[in-house]
Each structure stands twice: as structure tokens, then as C-alpha cells.
Scaffold this motif. Sequence first.
Motif, PDB file in Angstrom:
ATOM      1  N   GLY A  80      28.710  35.979  30.564  1.00  0.00           N
ATOM      2  CA  GLY A  80      29.254  35.450  31.813  1.00  0.00           C
ATOM      3  C   GLY A  80      29.165  33.936  31.916  1.00  0.00           C
ATOM      4  N   ASP A  81      28.398  33.293  31.023  1.00  0.00           N
ATOM      5  CA  ASP A  81      28.332  31.830  31.015  1.00  0.00           C
ATOM      6  C   ASP A  81      29.662  31.246  30.579  1.00  0.00           C
ATOM      7  OD1 ASP A  81      25.666  31.766  31.711  1.00  0.00           O
ATOM      8  OD2 ASP A  81      24.944  31.160  29.736  1.00  0.00           O
ATOM      9  N   ARG A  82      30.046  30.140  31.191  1.00  0.00           N
ATOM     10  CA  ARG A  82      31.166  29.333  30.697  1.00  0.00           C
ATOM     11  C   ARG A  82      30.557  28.244  29.838  1.00  0.00           C
ATOM     12  NH1 ARG A  82      36.238  30.219  30.913  1.00  0.00           N
ATOM     13  NH2 ARG A  82      36.714  28.028  31.188  1.00  0.00           N
ATOM     14  N   ALA A  83      31.238  27.845  28.800  1.00  0.00           N
ATOM     15  CA  ALA A  83      30.695  26.829  27.904  1.00  0.00           C
ATOM     16  C   ALA A  83      31.821  26.003  27.302  1.00  0.00           C
ATOM     17  CB  ALA A  83      29.886  27.488  26.791  1.00  0.00           C
ATOM     18  N   GLU A  84      31.455  24.809  26.854  1.00  0.00           N
ATOM     19  CA  GLU A  84      32.371  23.948  26.117  1.00  0.00           C
ATOM     20  C   GLU A  84      31.960  24.013  24.649  1.00  0.00           C
ATOM     21  OE1 GLU A  84      34.072  19.372  26.181  1.00  0.00           O
ATOM     22  OE2 GLU A  84      32.393  19.927  27.461  1.00  0.00           O
ATOM     23  N   PHE A  85      32.851  24.505  23.812  1.00  0.00           N
ATOM     24  CA  PHE A  85      32.568  24.738  22.399  1.00  0.00           C
ATOM     25  C   PHE A  85      33.236  23.682  21.527  1.00  0.00           C
ATOM     26  CE2 PHE A  85      32.637  28.945  24.388  1.00  0.00           C
ATOM     27  CZ  PHE A  85      31.392  29.416  24.032  1.00  0.00           C
ATOM     28  N   VAL A  86      32.607  23.374  20.406  1.00  0.00           N
ATOM     29  CA  VAL A  86      33.231  22.567  19.356  1.00  0.00           C
ATOM     30  C   VAL A  86      33.676  23.541  18.276  1.00  0.00           C
ATOM     31  CG1 VAL A  86      32.891  20.779  17.627  1.00  0.00           C
ATOM     32  CG2 VAL A  86      31.769  20.583  19.860  1.00  0.00           C
ATOM     33  N   ILE A  87      34.957  23.486  17.934  1.00  0.00           N
ATOM     34  CA  ILE A  87      35.549  24.388  16.955  1.00  0.00           C
ATOM     35  C   ILE A  87      35.967  23.559  15.736  1.00  0.00           C
ATOM     36  CG2 ILE A  87      37.387  26.073  16.539  1.00  0.00           C
ATOM     37  CD1 ILE A  87      35.553  26.908  18.799  1.00  0.00           C
ATOM     38  N   ASP A  88      35.584  23.996  14.530  1.00  0.00           N
ATOM     39  CA  ASP A  88      35.987  23.271  13.316  1.00  0.00           C
ATOM     40  C   ASP A  88      37.406  23.662  12.915  1.00  0.00           C
ATOM     41  OD1 ASP A  88      35.790  25.734  12.040  1.00  0.00           O
ATOM     42  OD2 ASP A  88      34.078  25.167  10.807  1.00  0.00           O
ATOM     43  N   ASP A  89      37.901  23.073  11.843  1.00  0.00           N
ATOM     44  CA  ASP A  89      39.277  23.307  11.399  1.00  0.00           C
ATOM     45  C   ASP A  89      39.519  24.741  10.941  1.00  0.00           C
ATOM     46  OD1 ASP A  89      39.835  20.672  11.959  1.00  0.00           O
ATOM     47  OD2 ASP A  89      39.361  20.006   9.920  1.00  0.00           O
ATOM     48  N   ASP A  90      38.452  25.469  10.579  1.00  0.00           N
ATOM     49  CA  ASP A  90      38.578  26.865  10.162  1.00  0.00           C
ATOM     50  C   ASP A  90      38.494  27.848  11.324  1.00  0.00           C
ATOM     51  OD1 ASP A  90      38.812  26.109   7.488  1.00  0.00           O
ATOM     52  OD2 ASP A  90      36.631  26.079   7.235  1.00  0.00           O
ATOM     53  N   GLY A  91      38.306  27.340  12.550  1.00  0.00           N
ATOM     54  CA  GLY A  91      38.237  28.201  13.727  1.00  0.00           C
ATOM     55  C   GLY A  91      36.854  28.709  14.058  1.00  0.00           C
ATOM     56  N   ARG A  92      35.816  28.183  13.390  1.00  0.00           N
ATOM     57  CA  ARG A  92      34.435  28.613  13.659  1.00  0.00           C
ATOM     58  C   ARG A  92      33.797  27.720  14.719  1.00  0.00           C
ATOM     59  NH1 ARG A  92      33.829  28.739   7.511  1.00  0.00           N
ATOM     60  NH2 ARG A  92      33.583  26.536   7.976  1.00  0.00           N
ATOM     61  N   VAL A  93      32.934  28.312  15.530  1.00  0.00           N
ATOM     62  CA  VAL A  93      32.186  27.556  16.527  1.00  0.00           C
ATOM     63  C   VAL A  93      31.041  26.838  15.821  1.00  0.00           C
ATOM     64  CG1 VAL A  93      30.758  27.718  18.594  1.00  0.00           C
ATOM     65  CG2 VAL A  93      32.766  29.176  18.367  1.00  0.00           C
ATOM     66  N   THR A  94      30.979  25.506  15.974  1.00  0.00           N
ATOM     67  CA  THR A  94      29.929  24.732  15.322  1.00  0.00           C
ATOM     68  C   THR A  94      28.940  24.133  16.307  1.00  0.00           C
ATOM     69  OG1 THR A  94      31.305  22.751  15.313  1.00  0.00           O
ATOM     70  CG2 THR A  94      31.364  24.154  13.343  1.00  0.00           C
ATOM     71  N   ASP A  95      29.295  24.110  17.596  1.00  0.00           N
ATOM     72  CA  ASP A  95      28.383  23.531  18.581  1.00  0.00           C
ATOM     73  C   ASP A  95      28.762  23.987  19.987  1.00  0.00           C
ATOM     74  OD1 ASP A  95      26.267  22.058  19.526  1.00  0.00           O
ATOM     75  OD2 ASP A  95      27.030  20.121  18.866  1.00  0.00           O
ATOM     76  N   VAL A  96      27.787  23.932  20.875  1.00  0.00           N
ATOM     77  CA  VAL A  96      27.996  24.151  22.301  1.00  0.00           C
ATOM     78  C   VAL A  96      27.557  22.869  22.990  1.00  0.00           C
ATOM     79  CG1 VAL A  96      27.303  25.467  24.326  1.00  0.00           C
ATOM     80  CG2 VAL A  96      27.616  26.627  22.157  1.00  0.00           C
TER      81      VAL A  96
END
Length: 73
Positions: free
Chosen positions: A53-69
Motif C-alpha cells: 500500500g506504500d507509494r514510492a518513487e523508484f529508480v529503474i535501470d535500462d533493463d527495467g529493474r528497480v535499482t533504488d527507492v
Amino acid sequence: MTTINGLIHSWDRHRRRGIAVLDDGKTVQVHASNLGAERRHPEWKGPFQLYGGDRAEFVIDDDGRVTDVLRTW
């Protein structure tokens, strides 16, 4: 690398991983051990956690993987 907001759909506290639905409609896996936020999180605060239920701002790499919040709310 790009940033995008999303919603944590579910989070397994024991395995420290979960599923997020991004605002562009994609569903991605989030593993705490792969996040930059995990490395920045102070040890005295306990393990890095997200909650369903948390909203978050994600960093997505060029391959579509989440690398950071970057932040949660």
C-alpha cells in the motif's frame, strides 16, 4: 536510468522482497538487497522495509529493474 512512481502491491518482510505496480502499468519485482536505499539505511534503524500500500518513487535501470527507492509516502 529513469525515475517513476508506483505502488507497493505486496512485501514479504522475511525475504525482504516484493512486487510493485508502476504508474505506467508495469509490474516489477523489488529486492531490498539490490537497492541503493538498503545500503544507505542506518543499521540502528533495523532492516530496510516497505509495506503493501506504500507509494514510492523508484529508480529503474535500462533493463527495467528497480535499482533504488528514493522516497516513500
